[in-house]
Motif scaffolding. Sequence first.
Motif, mmCIF file in Angstrom:
data_model
loop_
_atom_site.group_PDB
_atom_site.id
_atom_site.type_symbol
_atom_site.label_atom_id
_atom_site.label_comp_id
_atom_site.label_asym_id
_atom_site.label_seq_id
_atom_site.Cartn_x
_atom_site.Cartn_y
_atom_site.Cartn_z
ATOM 1 N N HIS A 1 -12.950 -3.101 -8.607
ATOM 2 C CA HIS A 1 -12.877 -2.009 -7.601
ATOM 3 C C HIS A 1 -11.658 -1.672 -6.653
ATOM 4 O O HIS A 1 -11.365 -2.255 -5.805
ATOM 5 N N THR A 2 -11.396 -0.342 -6.259
ATOM 6 C CA THR A 2 -10.232 -0.311 -6.364
ATOM 7 C C THR A 2 -9.876 0.527 -4.585
ATOM 8 O O THR A 2 -11.940 0.315 -4.080
ATOM 9 N N GLU A 3 -8.856 0.226 -3.333
ATOM 10 C CA GLU A 3 -9.453 1.030 -2.463
ATOM 11 C C GLU A 3 -7.521 1.459 -2.830
ATOM 12 O O GLU A 3 -6.996 1.703 -2.797
ATOM 13 N N LYS B 1 -3.359 -3.841 -12.772
ATOM 14 C CA LYS B 1 -4.449 -4.652 -13.221
ATOM 15 C C LYS B 1 -5.246 -4.502 -13.788
ATOM 16 O O LYS B 1 -5.739 -5.142 -14.786
ATOM 17 N N SER C 1 0.561 -1.250 0.344
ATOM 18 C CA SER C 1 0.096 -0.452 -0.207
ATOM 19 C C SER C 1 0.706 1.767 -0.369
ATOM 20 O O SER C 1 2.178 1.313 0.753
ATOM 21 N N SER D 1 -4.026 2.070 -3.342
ATOM 22 C CA SER D 1 -3.773 0.893 -4.362
ATOM 23 C C SER D 1 -3.841 1.353 -5.814
ATOM 24 O O SER D 1 -3.980 0.933 -6.547
ATOM 25 N N ALA D 2 -3.375 2.797 -5.650
ATOM 26 C CA ALA D 2 -4.085 3.567 -7.135
ATOM 27 C C ALA D 2 -3.231 2.820 -8.151
ATOM 28 O O ALA D 2 -3.695 2.588 -9.662
ATOM 29 N N TYR E 1 -1.127 -0.422 -8.329
ATOM 30 C CA TYR E 1 -1.946 -0.987 -8.582
ATOM 31 C C TYR E 1 -3.372 -1.695 -9.288
ATOM 32 O O TYR E 1 -3.253 -2.219 -10.248
ATOM 33 N N SER E 2 -4.030 -1.154 -9.121
ATOM 34 C CA SER E 2 -5.159 -1.210 -9.701
ATOM 35 C C SER E 2 -5.200 -0.667 -10.618
ATOM 36 O O SER E 2 -5.972 -1.354 -11.932
ATOM 37 N N ALA F 1 -8.829 -5.340 -7.463
ATOM 38 C CA ALA F 1 -9.111 -4.034 -7.659
ATOM 39 C C ALA F 1 -9.195 -2.970 -8.916
ATOM 40 O O ALA F 1 -9.001 -1.993 -9.034
#
Length: 264
Positions: free
Chosen positions: A142-144, A154, A90, A147-148, A150-151, A139
């Motif tokens: 539906h990101t969190e 992906k 993160s 995690s910008a 990474y999301s 991700a």
Amino acid sequence: MDNPVDLSGRVALVTGGTRGIGLGIARAFVAAGASVVVCGRNQPSSLPEGLRFVAADVRDPEQARLVVDAAMDRYGRLDVLVNNAGGAPSADSATVSPRFVAKVVELNLLAPFYVAQAANARMQQQDSGGAIVNIGSVAARHTEPGSAAYSAAKAGLLQLTRALALEWAPKVRVNHVTAGPVMTATAAQYYGQDGGASVAATIAMGRMAEPSDVASACLFFASPLAGYVTGADLAVHGGGEVPARYLAANPDAVPGEVRRSAGG
């Protein structure tokens, strides 16, 4: 349960296959009768019987090609590639360094491209072609917070899958697995002292995935059962998570109660 897929005589390459989800995938392919090559940046202290290890950092295009070459040199063919290597810690998007962002994108998007490109070049020359499976993440949709990079990477992997499927058919099939939270040794540390129980309570199936759940999806895509399937995205997320707005309004709810309240 006995493995219903027979991959005897087939050769599979699993990136990041020395631990976690990748190791679970590699073991499943061995159980199905395949010869399996796994790669990682560091030599593992031990490896289950039936796996051949090649040291490589697949973020480097040349090393990605050499991994494919190693599988070809050892077995004379390559039937399946599972692009599993990935992940990221993160990070606060407001302060994260450009180097961190580049490394995350390299591992989760560029590395799968590099290995797939090298594998495709070999598979296109085989009468039986081949199958490529990219391991993605929920991700991507539906990101969190934290995690910008990474999301985004992906999400790019999902679109890369669809593009390559169009370009490389009919000889090479390219598919995607959208994995939800998976219980591994690393995940258990990340999800806290309850070992992921609180996360499992938000998932429709009432549990987090096991590596074997993701592996089963990979076996399907690699097998003749998926002979006409390419460019597909298979969600292995246990039905997804109950929306946060519902849990906020119903703090005592669990997935089973959610279904009952909806008349299920």
